[in-house]
Design a protein around this motif. Structure first.
Motif, PDB file in Angstrom:
ATOM      1  N   ARG A 175       0.857  -1.185   0.000  1.00 55.99           N
ATOM      2  CA  ARG A 175       0.000   0.000   0.000  1.00 55.99           C
ATOM      3  C   ARG A 175       0.896   1.239   0.000  1.00 55.99           C
ATOM      4  O   ARG A 175       1.643   1.475   0.943  1.00 55.99           O
ATOM      5  CB  ARG A 175      -0.943  -0.003   1.199  1.00 55.99           C
ATOM      6  CG  ARG A 175      -1.863   1.207   1.195  1.00 55.99           C
ATOM      7  CD  ARG A 175      -2.876   1.150   2.314  1.00 55.99           C
ATOM      8  NE  ARG A 175      -4.189   0.772   1.810  1.00 55.99           N
ATOM      9  CZ  ARG A 175      -5.339   1.149   2.374  1.00 55.99           C
ATOM     10  NH1 ARG A 175      -5.339   1.901   3.453  1.00 55.99           N
ATOM     11  NH2 ARG A 175      -6.493   0.775   1.874  1.00 55.99           N
ATOM     12  N   ARG A 188       1.286   5.561  -0.886  1.00 55.64           N
ATOM     13  CA  ARG A 188       0.467   6.750  -0.603  1.00 55.64           C
ATOM     14  C   ARG A 188       1.125   8.005  -1.154  1.00 55.64           C
ATOM     15  O   ARG A 188       2.322   8.035  -1.393  1.00 55.64           O
ATOM     16  CB  ARG A 188       0.212   6.882   0.896  1.00 55.64           C
ATOM     17  CG  ARG A 188       1.451   6.845   1.797  1.00 55.64           C
ATOM     18  CD  ARG A 188       2.252   8.056   1.690  1.00 55.64           C
ATOM     19  NE  ARG A 188       3.010   8.394   2.874  1.00 55.64           N
ATOM     20  CZ  ARG A 188       3.849   9.406   2.921  1.00 55.64           C
ATOM     21  NH1 ARG A 188       4.083  10.132   1.856  1.00 55.64           N
ATOM     22  NH2 ARG A 188       4.507   9.707   4.016  1.00 55.64           N
ATOM     23  N   TRP A 236      -3.004   2.244  -3.533  1.00 54.89           N
ATOM     24  CA  TRP A 236      -2.382   3.571  -3.411  1.00 54.89           C
ATOM     25  C   TRP A 236      -3.440   4.517  -2.845  1.00 54.89           C
ATOM     26  O   TRP A 236      -4.587   4.490  -3.290  1.00 54.89           O
ATOM     27  CB  TRP A 236      -1.921   4.036  -4.786  1.00 54.89           C
ATOM     28  CG  TRP A 236      -1.315   5.400  -4.854  1.00 54.89           C
ATOM     29  CD1 TRP A 236      -0.021   5.739  -4.588  1.00 54.89           C
ATOM     30  CD2 TRP A 236      -1.963   6.613  -5.259  1.00 54.89           C
ATOM     31  NE1 TRP A 236       0.175   7.085  -4.803  1.00 54.89           N
ATOM     32  CE2 TRP A 236      -1.000   7.640  -5.218  1.00 54.89           C
ATOM     33  CE3 TRP A 236      -3.271   6.927  -5.662  1.00 54.89           C
ATOM     34  CZ2 TRP A 236      -1.294   8.962  -5.546  1.00 54.89           C
ATOM     35  CZ3 TRP A 236      -3.554   8.237  -5.990  1.00 54.89           C
ATOM     36  CH2 TRP A 236      -2.569   9.244  -5.932  1.00 54.89           C
ATOM     37  N   ILE A 237      -3.069   5.289  -1.855  1.00 51.56           N
ATOM     38  CA  ILE A 237      -4.049   6.188  -1.249  1.00 51.56           C
ATOM     39  C   ILE A 237      -3.536   7.633  -1.219  1.00 51.56           C
ATOM     40  O   ILE A 237      -2.326   7.874  -1.278  1.00 51.56           O
ATOM     41  CB  ILE A 237      -4.426   5.742   0.188  1.00 51.56           C
ATOM     42  CG1 ILE A 237      -3.208   5.718   1.105  1.00 51.56           C
ATOM     43  CG2 ILE A 237      -5.125   4.392   0.164  1.00 51.56           C
ATOM     44  CD1 ILE A 237      -3.558   5.486   2.573  1.00 51.56           C
ATOM     45  N   ARG A 291      -3.626  11.110   1.052  1.00 55.42           N
ATOM     46  CA  ARG A 291      -3.922  11.680   2.372  1.00 55.42           C
ATOM     47  C   ARG A 291      -3.570  13.170   2.329  1.00 55.42           C
ATOM     48  O   ARG A 291      -2.487  13.537   1.886  1.00 55.42           O
ATOM     49  CB  ARG A 291      -3.098  10.990   3.456  1.00 55.42           C
ATOM     50  CG  ARG A 291      -3.373  11.580   4.832  1.00 55.42           C
ATOM     51  CD  ARG A 291      -2.618  10.872   5.943  1.00 55.42           C
ATOM     52  NE  ARG A 291      -1.193  11.024   5.842  1.00 55.42           N
ATOM     53  CZ  ARG A 291      -0.339  10.019   5.648  1.00 55.42           C
ATOM     54  NH1 ARG A 291      -0.759   8.774   5.549  1.00 55.42           N
ATOM     55  NH2 ARG A 291       0.956  10.253   5.562  1.00 55.42           N
ATOM     56  N   SER A 310      -7.565   7.506  -5.285  1.00 51.83           N
ATOM     57  CA  SER A 310      -7.255   6.860  -4.016  1.00 51.83           C
ATOM     58  C   SER A 310      -8.060   5.571  -3.864  1.00 51.83           C
ATOM     59  O   SER A 310      -9.267   5.563  -4.127  1.00 51.83           O
ATOM     60  CB  SER A 310      -7.584   7.811  -2.869  1.00 51.83           C
ATOM     61  OG  SER A 310      -7.253   7.218  -1.642  1.00 51.83           O
ATOM     62  N   ASP A 351       0.451   6.924   8.522  1.00 60.65           N
ATOM     63  CA  ASP A 351       0.960   5.845   7.665  1.00 60.65           C
ATOM     64  C   ASP A 351       0.749   4.493   8.351  1.00 60.65           C
ATOM     65  O   ASP A 351       0.352   3.524   7.709  1.00 60.65           O
ATOM     66  CB  ASP A 351       2.436   6.080   7.301  1.00 60.65           C
ATOM     67  CG  ASP A 351       2.584   7.104   6.158  1.00 60.65           C
ATOM     68  OD1 ASP A 351       1.627   7.259   5.371  1.00 60.65           O
ATOM     69  OD2 ASP A 351       3.647   7.745   6.058  1.00 60.65           O
ATOM     70  N   GLN A 360      -3.088   3.696   8.583  1.00 64.02           N
ATOM     71  CA  GLN A 360      -3.677   3.448   7.265  1.00 64.02           C
ATOM     72  C   GLN A 360      -3.055   2.236   6.567  1.00 64.02           C
ATOM     73  O   GLN A 360      -3.364   1.977   5.406  1.00 64.02           O
ATOM     74  CB  GLN A 360      -3.540   4.694   6.387  1.00 64.02           C
ATOM     75  CG  GLN A 360      -4.365   5.880   6.893  1.00 64.02           C
ATOM     76  CD  GLN A 360      -4.396   7.010   5.874  1.00 64.02           C
ATOM     77  OE1 GLN A 360      -3.438   7.749   5.693  1.00 64.02           O
ATOM     78  NE2 GLN A 360      -5.516   7.112   5.176  1.00 64.02           N
ATOM     79  N   VAL A 413      -0.045   1.712   5.503  1.00 63.50           N
ATOM     80  CA  VAL A 413       0.885   2.024   4.410  1.00 63.50           C
ATOM     81  C   VAL A 413       2.144   1.165   4.566  1.00 63.50           C
ATOM     82  O   VAL A 413       2.740   1.118   5.636  1.00 63.50           O
ATOM     83  CB  VAL A 413       1.233   3.533   4.424  1.00 63.50           C
ATOM     84  CG1 VAL A 413       2.420   3.847   3.527  1.00 63.50           C
ATOM     85  CG2 VAL A 413      -0.002   4.349   4.017  1.00 63.50           C
TER      86      VAL A 413
END
Ligand code: GLU
Length: 310
Positions: free
Chosen positions: A7, A9, A40-41, A43, A71, A195, A198, A200
């Motif tokens: 994941r 970000r 992939w996000i 923030r 996202s 991170d 979430q 990450v």
């Protein structure tokens, strides 16, 4: 055993329109995660309430969407998450790792990411040893910032792109701010908490944040979180040697969206990064498929010609 899903970000601070340097970090973080079939996000790092605006955040998101990057989870805004940072700070305090600091300096910059060019100073630890009586006197004058006590030992990690990195926080940084005197949480604490919370697993960003990684790894360890894999990127620089910034108007996304098709811009960024040999259009999927960290330039800065900046 199943491998953990990657994941990645992108965590922009919405203090203006994105420029080429921002969209380059965004794209590289995206292709790195997606190439591994990961998520992939986005923030939004809007802790600095003075500089960050909701309308800028909307524009950042719109520009990312224009590029085709969306996202995979609901977009989180740091300004909504004080309670979560508060809980993390209590964990540190419960371990006896924090103290109030009445010095004014550094406080100013600590809500935002300290990029190399901000020229950080090593904190002397002056307020660590104040007596209770001294604290009472100072408290009457102003509210303290909160610092975390660092250990006098080396923090090592292997950057996915630049390899082994090492820093002794006590010598090179000192106790650092996790909450400002005005109550805002500092970038270093919030970025770690988010991170981690979430999920990450990889952090891709400009190498001006390389040094911050040591502070962040320290916080990951103290808070009992797993440390993500860091990958730092060469910085985009002007010919005069400054990091591309919002003041380079001709590289802002408003301009770039006029000057390029989205495939043209994706190809251009992949070319600047060294991933492809010719500056030619690429779809986002093509960029994801062909991405390989091996091909990303390793020099610390990539100079953008003044012609392009003109
Ligand atoms: N929000 C930070 C910035 O704009 C980046 C944080 C990060 O990628 O860790 O500089």
């Amino acid at each position: 055993m199943t491998d953990m899903i990657t994941r990645g970000r992108f965590a922009p601070s919405p203090s203006g329109r994105m420029h080429l340097g921002n969209i380059y970090s965004a794209l590289l973080s995206y292709v790195s995660a997606k190439h591994k079939n990961g998520e992939w996000i986005i923030r939004i790092e809007d802790l600095d309430r003075q500089r960050c605006k909701r309308e800028y955040a909307d524009k950042v998101i719109d520009d990312l969407h224009w590029m085709g990057m969306r996202s995979d989870a609901e977009i989180v805004y740091q300004s909504d998450r004080d309670a979560i940072y508060e809980a993390a700070l209590s964990k540190l305090s419960d371990k006896g790792l924090t103290y109030g600091c009445y010095c004014r300096r550094a406080d100013i910059l600590s809500a935002r990411a300290p990029h190399e060019s901000d020229g950080r100073v090593v904190y002397s630890g002056r307020c660590r040893h104040l007596s209770d009586a001294e604290r009472l006197v100072m408290e009457a004058e102003r509210k303290p910032a909160t610092r975390v006590i660092v250990a006098d030992k080396t923090i090592d990690f292997t950057d996915g792109h630049y390899g082994h990195q090492s820093m002794n926080l006590a010598c090179d940084c000192g106790d650092f701010i996790v909450r400002r005197a005005d109550g805002n949480f500092a970038y270093q604490l919030a970025v770690v908490v988010d991170d981690a919370e979430q999920g990450v697993t990889e952090v891709v960003r400009g190498r001006d944040l390389m040094d911050s990684s040591h502070q962040q790894i320290y916080l990951y360890n103290m808070l009992g979180y797993d440390v993500p894999q860091f990958y730092h990127l060469p910085l985009l620089m002007s010919e005069t040697g400054h990091r591309l910034a919002k003041r380079d108007a001709c590289t802002d996304m408003g301009f770039l969206r006029e000057a390029y098709t989205k495939e043209g811009l994706i190809g251009h960024i992949m070319f600047l990064a060294g991933v492809i040999d010719r500056d030619e259009p690429l779809t986002l999927n093509e960029a994801v498929d062909m991405f390989d960290w091996e091909n990303v330039r390793k020099d610390s800065g990539i100079t953008i010609s003044s012609q392009e900046l003109a």
